[in-house]
Every structure is written in structure tokens, then in C-alpha cells.
Design an enzyme around this catalytic site. Structure first.
Site, short mmCIF file in Angstrom:
data_model
loop_
_atom_site.label_atom_id
_atom_site.label_comp_id
_atom_site.label_asym_id
_atom_site.label_seq_id
_atom_site.Cartn_x
_atom_site.Cartn_y
_atom_site.Cartn_z
N GLY A 1 0.83 -1.19 0.00
CA GLY A 1 0.00 0.00 0.00
C GLY A 1 0.87 1.24 0.00
N GLN B 1 2.91 9.95 1.40
CA GLN B 1 4.20 9.24 1.35
C GLN B 1 5.02 9.61 0.11
OE1 GLN B 1 2.26 5.21 2.19
NE2 GLN B 1 4.24 5.02 3.19
N CYS C 1 5.67 -0.33 7.11
CA CYS C 1 5.32 0.86 6.33
C CYS C 1 6.51 1.25 5.47
CB CYS C 1 4.96 2.00 7.27
SG CYS C 1 4.49 3.52 6.44
N LEU C 2 6.26 1.59 4.20
CA LEU C 2 7.37 1.99 3.32
C LEU C 2 8.06 3.26 3.81
CD1 LEU C 2 5.87 1.26 -0.22
CD2 LEU C 2 7.53 -0.10 1.07
N HIS D 1 -4.51 1.00 7.41
CA HIS D 1 -3.17 1.60 7.48
C HIS D 1 -3.06 2.77 6.50
CE1 HIS D 1 1.38 1.19 7.78
NE2 HIS D 1 1.23 1.94 6.70
N GLU D 2 -3.50 2.56 5.26
CA GLU D 2 -3.35 3.62 4.23
C GLU D 2 -4.28 4.80 4.52
OE1 GLU D 2 -0.77 3.44 2.54
OE2 GLU D 2 -0.44 1.34 3.00
N HIS E 1 -2.90 7.10 7.04
CA HIS E 1 -1.89 8.02 6.50
C HIS E 1 -2.50 9.36 6.08
CE1 HIS E 1 2.04 6.13 6.26
NE2 HIS E 1 1.54 5.01 5.77
#
Ligand code: CO
Length: 148
Positions: A46, A51, A88-89, A130-131, A134
Site C-alpha cells: 500500500g 508518502q 510501512c514503506l 493503514h493507508e 496516513h
């Protein structure tokens, strides 16, 4: 399509509340294409617009063969609970156990502005939560059982 640079924690961009998308144009389509490509290149499941430095309510999720583009997503229903590891990226090389609902329904718009709805459970539901977090400046460790 082009790869975008991924912003990493503690960059303040990750802590901002994103604004709704109002214009559904080619630029939005390009951004979504780039986000999908950037997520794939980074081997993520994701990616949310903040991000890649864009404070708009946009995210992509890809789990196995399932791929979805969210514009202005809102979780409208939550059911049950699951506990499991999350990464997480924007926080490379780390993960933490996070409690999430087991099943969620998300209302959103597609890249053309069409109103849609999707229900998912398990790992995909976790990725949705999660996304979407953000987009409100929330990172997974904010919700983790133990502090960071
Ligand atoms: Co993340």
C-alpha cells in the site's frame, strides 16, 4: 509513468491531514499510476499520497491479485478485531503488532470520480486501515500496543 521518492518518518509531511480531491483529471490519473509503480518497485502492499509528498486523500493497495485505487476513502463500517504485524514503506526495516478491525467497508471514489464501495477482511482490511490512517497523519506505531 515514473517512480516517485518515498518520504520517510519523521518527515513532517507524514503528519499532516490531507485534503479531499475535487478535480478528477489526467494529473490525478498520472499520480495514481506513479503511486502504483512506486509501491511495486518498493515491494509494498500500500502507498498513500502523503508518502510521495502530496497532501491529498489518495491511496493505493495491492495484495496478491487484488489492486485498488482509493480517492477520498472513508471507512464506513468496522467489524471484529485482528492483531498482527504491520510495516510501512515510510518506516523502512521495522514492524510492529497493531490491532485493527477484522472487516471494514470503505466508501471512495475511483480515478474518474465515480462513487464506489468495497468490503474486505483480514490482511486487506488491515492495509485499508493503514493507508487511510496516513491521510490523517497517523502512523501505525501510533496505534501499536507498545510505544516506539
Ligand atoms: Co504506511
Amino acid at each position: 509513468m515514473a517512480l516517485r521518492d518515498i518520504v520517510t518518518d519523521p518527515n513532517p509531511t507524514l503528519r499532516k491531514k490531507c485534503r479531499e480531491v475535487e478535480i478528477f483529471d489526467e494529473k490525478l490519473g498520472r499520480l495514481l499510476d506513479d503511486m502504483g509503480e512506486t509501491m511495486n518497485a518498493a515491494d509494498g502492499v500500500g502507498l498513500a499520497a502523503p508518502q510521495v509528498g502530496i497532501l491529498r486523500r489518495i491511496a493505493v493497495v495491492e495484495v496478491d491479485d487484488f489492486y485498488i485505487e482509493f480517492v477520498n476513502p472513508v471507512i464506513v463500517k468496522k467489524k471484529g478485531e485482528q492483531d498482527g504485524p504491520e510495516g510501512c514503506l515510510s518506516i523502512p526495516g521495522k514492524s510492529m503488532d497493531v490491532k485493527r478491525p477484522n472487516k471494514v467497508t470503505v466508501e471512495y471514489q475511483d480515478r474518474y470520480g465515480k462513487h464506489m464501495s468495497v468490503t474486505a477482511e483480514g490482511f486487506i482490511a488491515r492495509a485499508f486501515c493503514h493507508e487511510i490512517d496516513h491521510l490523517d497523519g497517523i502512523l501505525y506505531y501510533d496505534r501499536a500496543k507498545e510505544g516506539r
